[in-house]
Design a protein around this motif. Structure first.
Motif, mmCIF file in Angstrom:
data_model
loop_
_atom_site.group_PDB
_atom_site.id
_atom_site.type_symbol
_atom_site.label_atom_id
_atom_site.label_comp_id
_atom_site.label_asym_id
_atom_site.label_seq_id
_atom_site.Cartn_x
_atom_site.Cartn_y
_atom_site.Cartn_z
ATOM 1 N N ASN A 188 16.786 45.909 15.885
ATOM 2 C CA ASN A 188 17.353 44.649 15.408
ATOM 3 C C ASN A 188 17.781 43.795 16.588
ATOM 4 N N ALA A 189 17.439 42.518 16.543
ATOM 5 C CA ALA A 189 17.961 41.573 17.530
ATOM 6 C C ALA A 189 18.709 40.486 16.759
ATOM 7 N N PHE A 190 20.023 40.487 16.885
ATOM 8 C CA PHE A 190 20.840 39.496 16.174
ATOM 9 C C PHE A 190 21.043 38.274 17.052
ATOM 10 N N TYR A 191 20.856 37.089 16.477
ATOM 11 C CA TYR A 191 21.115 35.857 17.225
ATOM 12 C C TYR A 191 21.604 34.787 16.263
ATOM 13 N N VAL A 192 22.131 33.726 16.844
ATOM 14 C CA VAL A 192 22.650 32.635 16.020
ATOM 15 C C VAL A 192 21.694 31.453 16.105
ATOM 16 N N ALA A 193 21.295 30.942 14.940
ATOM 17 C CA ALA A 193 20.400 29.788 14.886
ATOM 18 C C ALA A 193 21.212 28.541 14.562
ATOM 19 N N GLN A 194 20.647 27.386 14.948
ATOM 20 C CA GLN A 194 21.388 26.134 14.756
ATOM 21 C C GLN A 194 21.445 25.686 13.306
ATOM 22 N N ARG A 195 20.540 26.223 12.482
ATOM 23 C CA ARG A 195 20.553 25.836 11.067
ATOM 24 C C ARG A 195 20.304 27.057 10.205
ATOM 25 N N SER A 196 20.561 26.930 8.936
ATOM 26 C CA SER A 196 20.240 28.020 8.030
ATOM 27 C C SER A 196 18.998 27.639 7.241
ATOM 28 N N ASP A 197 18.468 28.583 6.474
ATOM 29 C CA ASP A 197 17.253 28.296 5.705
ATOM 30 C C ASP A 197 17.499 27.183 4.694
ATOM 31 N N LEU A 198 18.713 27.129 4.154
ATOM 32 C CA LEU A 198 18.990 26.177 3.079
ATOM 33 C C LEU A 198 19.543 24.857 3.584
ATOM 34 N N PHE A 199 20.430 24.901 4.601
ATOM 35 C CA PHE A 199 21.093 23.674 5.021
ATOM 36 C C PHE A 199 20.760 23.370 6.481
ATOM 37 N N PRO A 200 20.305 22.139 6.766
ATOM 38 C CA PRO A 200 19.865 21.814 8.127
ATOM 39 C C PRO A 200 20.996 21.785 9.151
ATOM 40 N N ASN A 201 22.218 21.518 8.724
ATOM 41 C CA ASN A 201 23.285 21.378 9.709
ATOM 42 C C ASN A 201 24.307 22.505 9.627
ATOM 43 N N TYR A 202 23.853 23.633 9.111
ATOM 44 C CA TYR A 202 24.768 24.752 8.934
ATOM 45 C C TYR A 202 24.231 25.935 9.746
ATOM 46 N N PRO A 203 24.894 26.319 10.844
ATOM 47 C CA PRO A 203 24.371 27.408 11.680
ATOM 48 C C PRO A 203 24.381 28.738 10.934
ATOM 49 N N SER A 204 23.555 29.678 11.359
ATOM 50 C CA SER A 204 23.498 30.946 10.650
ATOM 51 C C SER A 204 23.208 32.090 11.618
ATOM 52 N N LEU A 205 23.624 33.279 11.192
ATOM 53 C CA LEU A 205 23.285 34.486 11.944
ATOM 54 C C LEU A 205 21.937 34.973 11.447
ATOM 55 N N ARG A 206 21.002 35.210 12.365
ATOM 56 C CA ARG A 206 19.679 35.695 11.992
ATOM 57 C C ARG A 206 19.361 36.960 12.761
ATOM 58 N N ARG A 207 18.291 37.635 12.372
ATOM 59 C CA ARG A 207 17.876 38.791 13.156
ATOM 60 C C ARG A 207 16.362 38.928 13.189
ATOM 61 N N LYS A 208 15.890 39.492 14.301
ATOM 62 C CA LYS A 208 14.508 39.938 14.409
ATOM 63 C C LYS A 208 14.550 41.418 14.070
ATOM 64 N N VAL A 209 13.756 41.831 13.100
ATOM 65 C CA VAL A 209 13.846 43.226 12.677
ATOM 66 C C VAL A 209 12.456 43.833 12.558
ATOM 67 N N LEU A 210 12.335 45.082 13.018
ATOM 68 C CA LEU A 210 11.041 45.779 12.993
ATOM 69 C C LEU A 210 10.793 46.352 11.603
ATOM 70 N N ARG A 211 9.637 46.003 11.024
ATOM 71 C CA ARG A 211 9.278 46.497 9.699
ATOM 72 C C ARG A 211 7.814 46.910 9.718
ATOM 73 N N ASP A 212 7.335 47.418 8.578
ATOM 74 C CA ASP A 212 5.897 47.595 8.445
ATOM 75 C C ASP A 212 5.442 46.831 7.210
ATOM 76 N N VAL A 213 4.437 45.992 7.411
ATOM 77 C CA VAL A 213 3.923 45.181 6.313
ATOM 78 C C VAL A 213 2.428 45.439 6.218
ATOM 79 N N GLY A 214 1.969 45.920 5.076
ATOM 80 C CA GLY A 214 0.550 46.169 4.863
ATOM 81 C C GLY A 214 -0.028 47.155 5.869
#
Lengths: 323, 163
Positions: A188-214
């Motif tokens: 997991n790599a946790f970082y803070v982004a300047q916006r969230s998925d829903l609101f353009p001016n609302y910062p959010s905590l995000r992460r890069k996470v290792l998964r397996d897809v297909g």
């Protein structure tokens, strides 16, 4: 009750004025009580949301820090075959995940807990622009529960003495007559982004996470908690081997980078201290944020706006991490 | 006479207005109270979880600090769990309970890099310390930590042991 219509004359002017005055006083009073109640309700709501977001963000991050450098049944990265080394980023030819953040990034077991100081410089682009002056926290560990072998999933087969990384779903045999088991590798790599998925001016905590897809490894980018405006990390180091913290350093310190000449051999990370600055979504009447935010190694200054903010901090003990 | 008649006419309206105002305030107060109750429950749950968590941590620490004689257990790994209850400041109210066991796992070669010369003389005895903690309102925390200690090599060294 037997009055005729002539007896029921209208109000006199004085009576009307007096009743209007009294009535308006009553209504003004009632309205004041109502607006004040509503303001209290709204500020309680906002404070509750901010507290919840802070609690949730900490609850998500904390177990990953606590478990970092847990590799199944051992905590020695050097005994795990296939881990990244400075000489060879991919000794056993593991499949590089889509969206990888650097050579051998996902299986860099040596750096089970690391960070980036006041900026985002990972080799994989963030979905939304990363927040300035905010740290990045990277944790790597094995899952708590054993896992079924899954093709495309980075897994670890480990015993009390050693282990092997694999991602083809074929469990390697360690041998040696010691009980062994399979675990998922969690990155997991946790970082803070300047916006969230829903609101353009609302910062959010995000992460890069290792998964397996297909059936293939992927590093996904997802939102963890909205409202997190800044994250700071410091590591508590034991530099002299006495099992107590000697000093706290920022993630970019030479003391925690084994590749740096300033690294002291035998240094262990004993604790991690984390600060999260959490903000409400909307400005609020009556709030004036004129505090000076100084935590970790940043001085964010005075915001001078009407957002409600909460600074939370937690120090977490790492049972397994070593460098 | 006229004033009496007026008072009678207006009494109903005052009651209705008063009731409406009171109702609005009641609704506000109740919703505020509900929010506060939920928040309180949230905070309490977090607190109870933290109690359970810390109890389990202390259980692990207690297990690790036991004298060596209590680690040298049978290969079957059967131990009697230890129970500890933490109480509140009043000395009576229980806050959390923790049950700790140390379970023998296996013997393995010594891995310390500086122990290569004594590889044949010593072995590592691996144990699991397990702590199950419980606090109010069903909060639980289960911690498990592996550890080993180095002992003179026994004649049965290397024999596989069930985990």
């Amino acid at each position: 009750m037997h009055k005729s219509a002539t007896q029921q004359a209208g109000l006199s002017l004085v009576e009307l004025l007096v009743s209007l005055a009294i009535g308006s006083f009553l209504i003004i009073g009632a309205l004041t009580v109502y607006t004040q109640n509503r303001a209290t309700y709204i500020s309680n709501e906002q404070l509750a949301r901010v507290q919840e977001n802070a609690q949730f963000a900490l609850d998500v991050i904390e177990p990953h820090i606590r478990l970092s450098s847990y590799w199944g049944q051992t905590s020695r990265w050097g005994d795990i075959a296939g881990a990244r080394t400075d000489a060879d980023p991919n000794p056993s030819g593991l499949i590089t995940p889509a969206g990888n953040c650097g050579p051998g990034w996902a299986w860099d077991l040596e750096r089970s807990v690391e960070g980036e100081n006041n900026g985002y410089t990972l080799g994989c682009a963030p979905t939304h622009p990363a927040q300035n002056n905010s740290d990045v926290l990277i944790t790597r560990h094995a899952s708590v529960d054993t896992a079924a072998p899954t093709p495309g999933r980075l897994q670890i087969r480990s015993s009390r003495v050693n282990g092997v990384l694999f991602d083809d779903g074929n469990e390697p045999v360690l041998g040696g007559g010691i009980a062994e088991a399979t675990f998922d590798v969690s990155v997991n790599a946790f970082y803070v982004a300047q916006r969230s998925d829903l609101f353009p001016n609302y910062p959010s905590l995000r992460r890069k996470v290792l998964r397996d897809v297909g059936g293939a490894p992927v590093i996904e980018d997802e939102e963890v908690a909205p409202g997190v405006e800044n994250m700071q990390i410091q590591f508590g180091l034991d530099t002299d081997g006495d099992n107590s913290v000697d000093r706290y350093v920022d993630p970019d310190s030479a003391l925690i980078d084994p590749a740096d000449p300033g690294f002291i051999a035998g240094t262990r990370v004993l604790t991690a201290r984390i600060w999260l600055l959490v903000r409400a979504q909307a400005q609020e009447t009556g709030v004036a944020d004129n505090r000076n935010f100084t935590f970790g190694d940043v001085d964010l200054g005075v915001f001078n706006d009407r957002f409600r903010r909460l600074l939370v901090s937690k120090t977490i003990l790492l049972h397994n991490a070593r460098l | 006479m006229r004033s009496v008649a007026l008072r009678k006419n207006q009494s109903g309206a005052a009651l209705v207005v008063g009731m409406i105002l009171l109702m609005v305030l009641t609704v506000l107060a109740i919703s505020g109270m509900n929010t506060a109750t939920t928040e309180l429950a949230l905070a309490q749950n977090a607190q109870y979880f933290e109690s359970a968590f810390q109890a389990a941590e202390s259980g692990i620490e207690e297990a690790l600090s036991r004298p060596d004689t209590e680690w040298d257990l049978t290969a079957a790994g059967v131990t009697i769990p230890r129970r500890a209850v933490a109480v509140a400041k009043d000395g009576v109210t229980p806050v959390s309970t923790v049950e700790t066991t140390v379970v023998f796992q296996t013997t393995a070669p010594v891995l310390e890099t500086d122990a290569t010369t004594s590889m044949n003389t010593f072995e590592a005895l691996h144990y699991d310390a397990r702590a199950d903690a419980e606090a109010t309102r069903g909060a639980t925390s289960r911690h498990r930590q592996g550890f080993y200690h180095i002992a003179p090599r026994s004649p049965t060294f290397g024999a596989p042991t069930a985990p």
